[in-house]
Motif scaffolding. Structure first.
Motif, mmCIF file in Angstrom:
data_model
loop_
_atom_site.group_PDB
_atom_site.id
_atom_site.type_symbol
_atom_site.label_atom_id
_atom_site.label_comp_id
_atom_site.label_asym_id
_atom_site.label_seq_id
_atom_site.Cartn_x
_atom_site.Cartn_y
_atom_site.Cartn_z
ATOM 1 N N HIS A 1 22.355 -26.989 -26.091
ATOM 2 C CA HIS A 1 21.257 -26.692 -26.998
ATOM 3 C C HIS A 1 20.320 -25.622 -26.464
ATOM 4 N N GLY A 2 20.540 -25.170 -25.255
ATOM 5 C CA GLY A 2 19.711 -24.110 -24.692
ATOM 6 C C GLY A 2 19.957 -23.955 -23.213
ATOM 7 N N ALA A 3 19.855 -22.711 -22.717
ATOM 8 C CA ALA A 3 20.019 -22.426 -21.294
ATOM 9 C C ALA A 3 19.017 -21.353 -20.904
ATOM 10 N N PHE A 4 18.223 -21.639 -19.873
ATOM 11 C CA PHE A 4 17.158 -20.744 -19.447
ATOM 12 C C PHE A 4 17.322 -20.442 -17.962
ATOM 13 N N GLU A 5 17.312 -19.156 -17.619
ATOM 14 C CA GLU A 5 17.403 -18.776 -16.217
ATOM 15 C C GLU A 5 16.106 -19.110 -15.492
ATOM 16 N N SER A 6 16.201 -19.266 -14.164
ATOM 17 C CA SER A 6 14.992 -19.474 -13.372
ATOM 18 C C SER A 6 14.222 -18.162 -13.289
ATOM 19 N N ASP A 7 12.922 -18.290 -13.115
ATOM 20 C CA ASP A 7 12.031 -17.128 -13.067
ATOM 21 C C ASP A 7 10.990 -17.380 -11.993
ATOM 22 N N GLY A 8 11.268 -16.899 -10.777
ATOM 23 C CA GLY A 8 10.353 -17.139 -9.675
ATOM 24 C C GLY A 8 10.266 -18.621 -9.363
ATOM 25 N N PRO A 9 9.039 -19.188 -9.380
ATOM 26 C CA PRO A 9 8.900 -20.614 -9.092
ATOM 27 C C PRO A 9 9.342 -21.510 -10.241
ATOM 28 N N VAL A 10 9.585 -20.927 -11.417
ATOM 29 C CA VAL A 10 9.987 -21.710 -12.585
ATOM 30 C C VAL A 10 11.492 -21.949 -12.530
ATOM 31 N N PRO A 11 11.926 -23.206 -12.497
ATOM 32 C CA PRO A 11 13.359 -23.475 -12.345
ATOM 33 C C PRO A 11 14.142 -23.190 -13.619
ATOM 34 N N GLY A 12 15.445 -22.978 -13.452
ATOM 35 C CA GLY A 12 16.318 -22.887 -14.605
ATOM 36 C C GLY A 12 16.356 -24.210 -15.348
ATOM 37 N N LEU A 13 16.759 -24.149 -16.611
ATOM 38 C CA LEU A 13 16.764 -25.340 -17.452
ATOM 39 C C LEU A 13 17.978 -25.307 -18.363
ATOM 40 N N LEU A 14 18.717 -26.417 -18.388
ATOM 41 C CA LEU A 14 19.861 -26.565 -19.290
ATOM 42 C C LEU A 14 19.577 -27.725 -20.226
ATOM 43 N N LEU A 15 19.662 -27.473 -21.528
ATOM 44 C CA LEU A 15 19.441 -28.502 -22.547
ATOM 45 C C LEU A 15 20.770 -28.833 -23.211
ATOM 46 N N THR A 16 21.122 -30.107 -23.193
ATOM 47 C CA THR A 16 22.399 -30.518 -23.768
ATOM 48 C C THR A 16 22.229 -31.767 -24.618
ATOM 49 N N GLU A 17 23.278 -32.045 -25.367
ATOM 50 C CA GLU A 17 23.363 -33.252 -26.173
ATOM 51 C C GLU A 17 23.339 -34.497 -25.286
ATOM 52 N N LEU A 18 22.730 -35.565 -25.778
ATOM 53 C CA LEU A 18 22.768 -36.862 -25.100
ATOM 54 C C LEU A 18 23.996 -37.617 -25.587
ATOM 55 N N LEU A 19 24.938 -37.872 -24.684
ATOM 56 C CA LEU A 19 26.187 -38.519 -25.060
ATOM 57 C C LEU A 19 26.096 -40.032 -24.857
ATOM 58 N N PRO A 20 26.883 -40.790 -25.606
ATOM 59 C CA PRO A 20 26.912 -42.247 -25.415
ATOM 60 C C PRO A 20 27.749 -42.611 -24.201
ATOM 61 N N GLY A 21 27.594 -43.838 -23.743
ATOM 62 C CA GLY A 21 28.442 -44.341 -22.673
ATOM 63 C C GLY A 21 27.648 -44.818 -21.479
ATOM 64 N N GLU A 22 28.365 -45.501 -20.587
ATOM 65 C CA GLU A 22 27.798 -46.043 -19.352
ATOM 66 C C GLU A 22 28.372 -45.256 -18.182
ATOM 67 N N ARG A 23 27.573 -45.103 -17.128
ATOM 68 C CA ARG A 23 28.066 -44.395 -15.957
ATOM 69 C C ARG A 23 29.344 -45.032 -15.445
ATOM 70 N N GLY A 24 30.335 -44.172 -15.142
ATOM 71 C CA GLY A 24 31.642 -44.667 -14.755
ATOM 72 C C GLY A 24 31.645 -45.473 -13.481
ATOM 73 N N ASP A 25 30.762 -45.151 -12.517
ATOM 74 C CA ASP A 25 30.755 -45.910 -11.281
ATOM 75 C C ASP A 25 30.307 -47.351 -11.509
ATOM 76 N N LEU A 26 29.389 -47.553 -12.462
ATOM 77 C CA LEU A 26 28.945 -48.910 -12.771
ATOM 78 C C LEU A 26 30.065 -49.707 -13.433
#
Length: 324
Positions: free
Chosen positions: A85-110
């Motif tokens: 849903h969006g990808a932003f490069e880092s800019d100096g002290p501002v970190p990069g940001l990746l926006l994605t869909e929230l998927l269903p499910g439980e963590r596989g290790d659990l």
């Protein structure tokens, strides 16, 4: 831009205002060690909940968000991965940001731990097959060379890695955490013996952190509903992800399932089904790269401790398959 969270601010694990998120409220997500992944809850009706992943660690290049977004788009028809849903490069002290869909499910290790505790061998074998299928699918995504991705075009910056030299490169780090010269020499001998197991393979897309913790699972299947955290992806050896799946999780039914499906998927793609024992040897050899790097780290985490124990067992016995 002063309201955007900085690298320092992210360490507090608290929600932050970020104009790139259009007023969404951030709630920390469980899992991992970075504390950099949040649920981005909508503030207006009709919006969907997203996952906001801040790329704030030192190893994240300014282009990291764009690279990960490009990888997710490339494999979206092959594996269950979230929409971008969006990808932003880092800019100096501002970190990069990746926006994605929230998927269903439980963590596989659990899920895996629960199945082991309950002795559900059939489900463990099914889960193993599901994860082995993911690794086998990635092994079929051919790459032109071995290397890291330079930008969102997924241009490859080549690198060369030879196992004995890799041990040499990390010898000082191993010594700093208590390894003797004899232990390092024994490990180097294992690395030399492991070289033939990795020879002749066509480079492929490697997730490089493909373990149950980074996979979402529908426990009812169990089937994979999401493959997450592509920050270490690169072009490399097709047994690398297989080795990661088998590194610490060694319940026989799970291992059988992983190997069986990996070999089946690779066999369908190449016309030649690998022997599971040969695939297991290659997986252990390929995973030696990660174990050495983890064990030589100066910062100790639970994963680093486990890697050191496993690597010492390998060096002590001369057996790539050894475990503490």
């Amino acid at each position: 831009m002063r309201n955007v969270p900085t690298r320092h601010a992210l360490a507090s694990h608290t929600p932050h205002a970020d104009p790139r998120l259009a007023g969404r409220r951030l709630e920390p997500l469980a899992g991992g060690w970075s504390g950099e992944t949040f649920r981005a809850e909508p503030s207006a009706p009709g919006q969907v909940t997203l996952v906001a992943r801040y790329l704030a660690a030192e190893h994240h290049a300014p282009e990291a968000a764009g690279i990960q977004a490009a990888l997710l788009r490339q494999v979206s028809g092959l594996l269950p991965v979230p929409d971008v849903h969006g990808a932003f490069e880092s800019d100096g002290p501002v970190p990069g940001l990746l926006l994605t869909e929230l998927l269903p499910g439980e963590r596989g290790d659990l899920v895996l731990d629960r199945l082991v505790a309950e002795g559900r061998d059939d489900d463990l074998r099914t889960l193993g097959r599901a994860l082995g299928g993911v690794a086998g699918t990635l092994a079929g995504v051919r790459m032109s060379d071995v290397g890291t991705f330079a930008d969102e075009t997924l241009r490859i910056e080549p690198f060369r890695l030879v196992l004995p030299e890799w041990v040499d490169d990390h010898a000082a780090g191993l010594a700093a955490v208590g390894w003797s010269g004899a232990e390092v020499a024994a490990l180097r001998a294992v690395a030399e013996d492991a070289v033939p197991a990795l020879a002749g393979a066509q480079p492929c897309l490697v997730h490089s952190d493909l373990n149950p913790k980074n996979v979402l699972v529908d426990p009812a299947g169990p089937r994979v509903t999401g493959v997450l955290d592509w920050e270490f992806a690169h072009a490399g050896h097709p047994a690398t992800d297989l080795g990661n799946l088998l590194r610490f999780d060694r319940h026989p039914a799970y291992v059988d399932g992983v190997l069986d499906e990996w070999c089946a998927v690779v066999g369908r793609a190449t016309g030649f089904r690998p022997d599971p024992a040969v695939a297991a040897d290659a997986a252990r050899a390929a995973d030696l790269v990660a174990l050495v790097e983890l064990a030589a780290r100066t910062v100790t985490t639970p994963v680093v401790r486990r890697a050191r124990r496993h690597l010492r067992a390998i060096a002590r016995t001369g057996d790539l398959h050894a475990a503490p």
